[in-house]
Write a protein that holds these residues in place. Structure first.
Motif, short mmCIF file in Angstrom:
data_model
loop_
_atom_site.label_atom_id
_atom_site.label_comp_id
_atom_site.label_asym_id
_atom_site.label_seq_id
_atom_site.Cartn_x
_atom_site.Cartn_y
_atom_site.Cartn_z
N ASP A 16 -5.84 18.61 -22.40
CA ASP A 16 -6.44 18.27 -23.68
C ASP A 16 -7.84 18.87 -23.77
OD1 ASP A 16 -7.43 17.23 -25.99
OD2 ASP A 16 -6.89 15.14 -25.54
N ASN A 17 -7.93 20.01 -24.44
CA ASN A 17 -9.24 20.68 -24.55
C ASN A 17 -10.16 19.99 -25.53
OD1 ASN A 17 -7.13 22.39 -26.25
ND2 ASN A 17 -9.10 22.42 -27.34
N SER A 18 -9.63 19.02 -26.32
CA SER A 18 -10.54 18.26 -27.19
C SER A 18 -11.36 17.28 -26.37
CB SER A 18 -9.76 17.52 -28.29
OG SER A 18 -9.10 16.37 -27.77
N VAL A 19 -10.90 17.00 -25.14
CA VAL A 19 -11.64 16.11 -24.23
C VAL A 19 -12.47 16.94 -23.26
CG1 VAL A 19 -11.35 14.42 -22.35
CG2 VAL A 19 -9.91 14.28 -24.40
N ASP A 20 -11.89 18.02 -22.76
CA ASP A 20 -12.58 18.82 -21.74
C ASP A 20 -12.38 20.31 -22.03
OD1 ASP A 20 -13.75 19.91 -19.52
OD2 ASP A 20 -12.11 19.39 -18.15
N ARG A 67 1.34 12.28 -28.13
CA ARG A 67 1.20 12.76 -26.74
C ARG A 67 0.26 13.96 -26.69
NH1 ARG A 67 7.06 14.27 -25.25
NH2 ARG A 67 6.33 14.39 -23.10
N GLY A 68 -0.61 14.10 -27.69
CA GLY A 68 -1.39 15.32 -27.78
C GLY A 68 -2.88 15.10 -27.70
N PHE A 69 -3.62 15.80 -28.55
CA PHE A 69 -5.08 15.81 -28.51
C PHE A 69 -5.64 14.42 -28.84
CE2 PHE A 69 -3.67 20.08 -29.74
CZ PHE A 69 -4.29 20.84 -28.77
N ALA A 70 -6.65 14.03 -28.05
CA ALA A 70 -7.28 12.73 -28.28
C ALA A 70 -8.18 12.76 -29.51
CB ALA A 70 -8.09 12.31 -27.05
N HIS A 71 -8.80 13.94 -29.74
CA HIS A 71 -9.78 14.02 -30.83
C HIS A 71 -9.35 15.11 -31.82
CE1 HIS A 71 -12.19 11.44 -28.37
NE2 HIS A 71 -12.20 12.32 -27.39
#
Ligand code: SF4
Length: 363
Positions: A280-284, A355-359
């Motif tokens: 998840d690149n929206s987190v990291d 099951r995907g991006f958090a943000h």
């Protein structure tokens, strides 16, 4: 989602048939290769093809003018191989492959249907200026036929270009003459590299020796003057080694034209292994940013493929073109009214928001 297969009533054919649809009675019709629309009723479009009737079920608003179709004997459907209004036309050359990548979106199959004659006809009927994708499986398992297809198309249609996705396992020094003569400027070879070490790359593609073979193949292509687009799918397995991979690319493979860093497609093995592989690149975004900084500082063009723009830090959004093919692209509820939507690629049709991006969405 745009359907690439349409319900149809096709003429009696003994062999797979390629034809182009025309919805206007233009002067430049090639009646051996084109079917001309003669009517439309109750969601079915009627065409005349060499005196035979062809009927296709399609929404009234959908244009099929200039589309190139494949009809297969005994099937009540046609494949839209090339859509004239789309930039995203890719021919699946084969479903066979000699790798078994953990994130493969098109898991290989053992069988192969030889459609090279039909694919050659199809690309010759492509719209002016088209770039046609050739993928698999591994298209270079049928190198002679593939090279013949490309050479025939390029010599007959000076306006065409190809983008070939290959695992880079099959180039040999004997291919240099052909690459120099035929495929220097008008073919872009998309070749994946997933890690900076043989151990990790080979594990991801499930083939011992794949990394070393890749390192033998790339100079063959590059020293022929042909262009290479390196491709790396980001997963939880390789995300931390992306900066090292960037260093390898800029020092050992600096002749490559560009580096595509790609988000995972949730289909095929990518869907099956999603929970273990999705990063998840929206987190990291940090390891991706470090890798990009290294590559960009050393003059390698980098692009982020399949990343929703709002999951990418603002400074890196200029490197994230809309790459998801139109026929399998969707947008979600946060996209309504988003100021970035016009230049955002959105999501794969099969993306599961749970099951995907958090943000998501702009903050
Ligand atoms: S909200 Fe939707 S349109 Fe806007 S950047 Fe995110 S994914 Fe793209």
């Amino acid at each position: 989602m745009i359907s690439l297969r349409l319900k149809a009533q096709v003429p009696p054919i003994a062999e797979p048939l390629i034809l182009r649809l025309r919805e206007t009675n233009a002067k430049d019709l090639d009646l051996d290769k084109e079917a001309v629309m003669i009517g439309e009723e109750n969601g079915w479009r009627d065409y005349d093809y060499c005196g035979f009737s062809l009927r296709i079920e399609v929404a009234p608003t959908e244009s099929l003018d200039g589309d190139v179709l494949l009809a297969v004997p005994g099937r009540a459907s046609v494949h839209r191989l090339i859509r004239s209004q789309s930039r995203h036309n890719t021919l699946l050359i084969t479903e066979r492959c000699d790798q078994l990548c953990v994130m493969c979106s098109q898991p290989p199959k053992a069988g192969h249907a030889d459609l090279f004659p039909q694919f050659t006809q199809a690309v010759l009927l492509a719209p002016a200026g088209a770039t046609v994708g050739l993928s698999g499986g591994e298209p270079l398992l049928y190198k002679d036929q593939l090279f013949d297809l490309i050479e025939t198309a390029l010599s007959n249609r000076p306006d065409l270009r190809f983008h070939v996705l290959t695992n880079g396992q099959h180039f040999e020094s004997g291919d240099k003459e052909w690459l120099r003569r035929v495929a220097r400027d008008r073919v872009l070879w998309g070749i994946p590299i997933y890690a900076p070490t043989p151990e990790e790359h080979d594990a991801i593609v499930a083939k011992e020796g794949a990394f070393h073979r890749l390192m033998e193949s790339m100079p063959v292509v590059a020293t022929s003057g042909a262009r290479i687009e390196l491709r790396t799918v980001v997963t939880a397995r390789n995300v931390q080694c992306l900066p090292s991979l960037a260093t390898l690319i800029t020092t050992v493979l600096p002749f490559c034209s560009s580096w595509a860093v790609m988000q995972l497609e949730p289909i095929g093995f990518g869907r099956m292994n999603w929970d273990a592989l999705f990063h998840d690149n929206s987190v990291d975004f940090e390891p991706i940013a470090r890798a990009m900084n290294i590559a960009l500082a050393r003059g390698v063009d980098v692009a982020l493929f399949n990343f929703p723009l709002c999951t990418v830090p603002e400074a890196y959004r200029i490197y994230a073109p809309a790459t998801i093919s139109d026929w399998k692209q969707k947008f979600l509820e946060p996209c309504a009214g988003c100021s970035l939507r016009a230049r955002c690629g959105g999501f794969f049709e099969w993306y599961d928001p749970n099951r995907g991006f958090a943000h998501l969405g702009l903050t």
